[in-house]
Write a protein that holds these residues in place. Structure first.
Motif: not given
Length: 222
Positions: A136, A56-59, A212-216, A134
């Motif tokens: 997008s 859920g963390t954005d990278i 914009k990436l988010t950890l899955r 991760a």
């Protein structure tokens, strides 16, 4: 020989035991707080995984090869993204340093396409390669190309997928597209365009807005 209490009297050994017990209690009560703490029960220390970045963390990332990416709706496109900020754990320690490289692919997904990561090269004193999961959001923006209209404005500063490049080549060439080209990977859209007529739509990705990436899933660092 053992002696027991009788007629209100105690054996001398029993009295000695009682006196020693009372003395121990007095000594314990007279200990200074600092010394007394040495006798306090030891509480277990629970150590968590301080290298964890939770799902859920954005990278935040950037793509440095072009201002936009043009693809057909069916093609897969490999690319490398650069992390633009330090990603820290709950203790404030940097786990994913700024400048690390995330490798992955843009793949068709439903009505559009999305980026799926494969691995990351951590920019650490001793560089490390690790798996990372991760994604997008889905890209759905389209740009329409019309045969006979100069496509320069659309492709200016863009990076093209192989299929998209073939479509654009057909707009600037009077040569017929060969059957072999139509059989190439992901070029079915070009064949469809030739059958339908005068225009085709390409997927258009703006790296500054879309990537914009988010950890899955959780990421564990060093």
């Amino acid at each position: 020989m053992l002696y027991f209490q009788k007629q209100g009297r105690h054996h001398p050994l029993t009295l000695l035991t009682m006196l020693l017990s009372a003395s121990f209690v007095v000594v314990c009560l007279s200990l200074t707080p600092a010394i007394a703490r040495q006798f306090a029960p030891i509480k277990p220390i629970l150590l968590g995984n301080n290298q964890l970045i939770p799902a859920g963390t954005d990278i935040p990332v950037k793509y440095e090869q072009g201002k936009k990416i043009l693809l057909t709706k069916q093609e897969t496109f490999s690319l490398s993204l650069t992390v633009t900020d330090n990603i820290k754990n709950s203790q404030g320690q940097t786990i994913i340093p700024d400048g690390s490289q995330i490798i992955g692919e843009i793949k068709p997904d439903g009505q559009g396409s999305r980026f799926l990561s494969q691995k990351i090269f951590l920019k650490t004193p001793q560089p490390q390669e690790k798996s990372i999961d991760a994604i997008s959001a889905v890209f759905t923006r389209l740009e329409r190309l019309i045969k006979g209209v100069n496509p320069d404005k659309i492709i200016q500063g863009a990076v093209l997928g192989k299929s998209a490049a073939s479509v654009l080549a057909s707009f600037t060439s009077d040569q017929p597209v060969s059957e072999g080209l139509l059989r190439g990977g992901g070029l079915e859209v070009l064949a469809g365009w030739l059958l339908r007529g005068e225009s085709v739509e390409l997927l258009s990705i703006n790296p500054k807005e879309d990537l914009k990436l988010t950890l899955r899933s959780d990421f564990t660092g060093q």
